[in-house]
Scaffold this motif. Sequence first.
Motif, mmCIF file in Angstrom:
data_model
loop_
_atom_site.group_PDB
_atom_site.id
_atom_site.type_symbol
_atom_site.label_atom_id
_atom_site.label_comp_id
_atom_site.label_asym_id
_atom_site.label_seq_id
_atom_site.Cartn_x
_atom_site.Cartn_y
_atom_site.Cartn_z
ATOM 1 N N VAL A 78 0.851 -1.186 0.000
ATOM 2 C CA VAL A 78 0.000 0.000 0.000
ATOM 3 C C VAL A 78 0.885 1.234 0.000
ATOM 4 C CG1 VAL A 78 -1.811 1.259 1.214
ATOM 5 C CG2 VAL A 78 -1.795 -1.246 1.235
ATOM 6 N N THR A 79 0.669 2.125 -0.938
ATOM 7 C CA THR A 79 1.521 3.292 -1.110
ATOM 8 C C THR A 79 1.431 4.227 0.088
ATOM 9 O OG1 THR A 79 1.127 3.173 -3.478
ATOM 10 C CG2 THR A 79 2.092 5.204 -2.645
ATOM 11 N N GLU A 80 2.569 4.631 0.588
ATOM 12 C CA GLU A 80 2.609 5.623 1.658
ATOM 13 C C GLU A 80 2.668 7.026 1.061
ATOM 14 O OE1 GLU A 80 4.594 4.488 5.505
ATOM 15 O OE2 GLU A 80 5.885 3.450 4.081
ATOM 16 N N MET A 81 2.130 7.972 1.790
ATOM 17 C CA MET A 81 2.129 9.354 1.325
ATOM 18 C C MET A 81 2.530 10.266 2.465
ATOM 19 S SD MET A 81 -0.874 11.447 -0.606
ATOM 20 C CE MET A 81 -0.687 10.338 -1.996
ATOM 21 N N THR A 82 3.407 11.189 2.184
ATOM 22 C CA THR A 82 3.885 12.105 3.208
ATOM 23 C C THR A 82 2.961 13.313 3.340
ATOM 24 O OG1 THR A 82 5.230 13.429 1.686
ATOM 25 C CG2 THR A 82 6.252 11.438 2.621
ATOM 26 N N GLU A 83 3.139 14.043 4.417
ATOM 27 C CA GLU A 83 2.390 15.283 4.604
ATOM 28 C C GLU A 83 2.724 16.272 3.481
ATOM 29 O OE1 GLU A 83 0.127 15.758 6.921
ATOM 30 O OE2 GLU A 83 0.466 13.835 7.920
ATOM 31 N N GLN A 84 3.979 16.268 3.044
ATOM 32 C CA GLN A 84 4.367 17.162 1.948
ATOM 33 C C GLN A 84 3.625 16.802 0.666
ATOM 34 O OE1 GLN A 84 8.578 17.518 1.213
ATOM 35 N NE2 GLN A 84 8.290 18.639 -0.691
ATOM 36 N N ASP A 85 3.464 15.498 0.393
ATOM 37 C CA ASP A 85 2.704 15.078 -0.781
ATOM 38 C C ASP A 85 1.296 15.659 -0.747
ATOM 39 O OD1 ASP A 85 4.729 13.495 -1.908
ATOM 40 O OD2 ASP A 85 4.150 11.752 -0.713
ATOM 41 N N LEU A 86 0.655 15.536 0.405
ATOM 42 C CA LEU A 86 -0.710 16.042 0.538
ATOM 43 C C LEU A 86 -0.758 17.558 0.365
ATOM 44 C CD1 LEU A 86 -2.177 13.922 3.460
ATOM 45 C CD2 LEU A 86 -2.961 13.978 1.090
ATOM 46 N N ASP A 87 0.210 18.260 0.933
ATOM 47 C CA ASP A 87 0.263 19.715 0.778
ATOM 48 C C ASP A 87 0.380 20.092 -0.699
ATOM 49 O OD1 ASP A 87 0.058 20.252 3.479
ATOM 50 O OD2 ASP A 87 2.226 20.351 3.805
ATOM 51 N N GLU A 88 1.230 19.366 -1.410
ATOM 52 C CA GLU A 88 1.450 19.691 -2.822
ATOM 53 C C GLU A 88 0.219 19.379 -3.665
ATOM 54 O OE1 GLU A 88 5.030 17.580 -3.739
ATOM 55 O OE2 GLU A 88 6.323 19.044 -2.721
ATOM 56 N N TYR A 89 -0.442 18.260 -3.387
ATOM 57 C CA TYR A 89 -1.665 17.938 -4.121
ATOM 58 C C TYR A 89 -2.752 18.982 -3.842
ATOM 59 C CZ TYR A 89 0.084 13.284 -5.363
ATOM 60 O OH TYR A 89 0.803 12.234 -5.868
ATOM 61 N N THR A 90 -2.857 19.394 -2.582
ATOM 62 C CA THR A 90 -3.860 20.406 -2.235
ATOM 63 C C THR A 90 -3.556 21.727 -2.929
ATOM 64 O OG1 THR A 90 -4.231 19.376 -0.066
ATOM 65 C CG2 THR A 90 -4.930 21.665 -0.332
ATOM 66 N N GLU A 91 -2.287 22.090 -3.000
ATOM 67 C CA GLU A 91 -1.901 23.332 -3.681
ATOM 68 C C GLU A 91 -2.296 23.291 -5.154
ATOM 69 O OE1 GLU A 91 2.057 26.114 -4.546
ATOM 70 O OE2 GLU A 91 2.276 24.160 -3.598
ATOM 71 N N ILE A 92 -2.042 22.177 -5.812
ATOM 72 C CA ILE A 92 -2.384 22.060 -7.236
ATOM 73 C C ILE A 92 -3.891 22.127 -7.427
ATOM 74 C CG2 ILE A 92 -2.292 20.576 -9.271
ATOM 75 C CD1 ILE A 92 0.314 19.405 -8.097
ATOM 76 N N ARG A 93 -4.624 21.407 -6.580
ATOM 77 C CA ARG A 93 -6.086 21.436 -6.702
ATOM 78 C C ARG A 93 -6.629 22.844 -6.490
ATOM 79 N NH1 ARG A 93 -9.365 17.182 -3.408
ATOM 80 N NH2 ARG A 93 -10.980 18.355 -4.523
ATOM 81 N N THR A 94 -6.050 23.570 -5.541
ATOM 82 C CA THR A 94 -6.504 24.941 -5.290
ATOM 83 C C THR A 94 -6.271 25.828 -6.508
ATOM 84 O OG1 THR A 94 -6.057 24.716 -2.912
ATOM 85 C CG2 THR A 94 -6.208 26.955 -3.793
#
Length: 234
Positions: A78-94
């Motif tokens: 199962v792929t792990e995801m860092t807090e930085q990954d989530l921040d970057e995805y949220t930034e792109i979506r925004t």
Amino acid sequence: MVTLQSRKLVSPTENLRDQVAHALRAALIAGEIKPGGVYSAPALAAEFGVSPTPVREAMLDLAHEGLVEVVRNKGFRVTEMTEQDLDEYTEIRTLIEVPTVGKVVRTATRDQLEALRPGAEAIVAAARGHDLIGYLDADRRFHLDLLALGGNRHLVSVVGDLRKRSRLYGLTELDEAGVLVDSAEEHVTLLDLMIAQDAEAAEALMRHHLEHVRTLWASRPQPERRSALTLRRG
């Protein structure tokens, strides 16, 4: 060996591969299958009471979405995801979704926007009913249907992929904390603002909504480190 709770596959209208994929996503959401863990198709098949073939096929589907990865001669991690990954995805979506909401306010008809209301209400109903799979499905449909009104199918595809990769594991914890309903109700408020043609307020709420979801994950209970992703159903 993983123990999955009451996930028998019995639907006569859905093929076995899809049923297994659905059950795996539910197990991820519940935290029964954890990021970083390696799971074999035969072991999971035994839990589901099916042959390993549909399990392998379902896991390959999830691998194509970036949610698991193949581990040679062992199974799937199962792929792990860092807090930085989530921040970057949220930034792109925004960057994508906020201005698109403003565009849709200016170009969509009232009827087109009202057609989204059942979807917004379905998100709230699922959150109140603690139906996490239904919540994620309804949330995904609402956001992508809204963006589709902007007329750019490639933009919708990009956001759809980002949602798959940034879903949150262990969503059960947030549900038990009683914080999902507030996030769900923001969809109805957003739609009301768009129908009122208040583009500025709608853009502000969309920005807040994306930040809200990210903040909910950052403040979740952490009895043990659980990285983030969600399934299916994002």
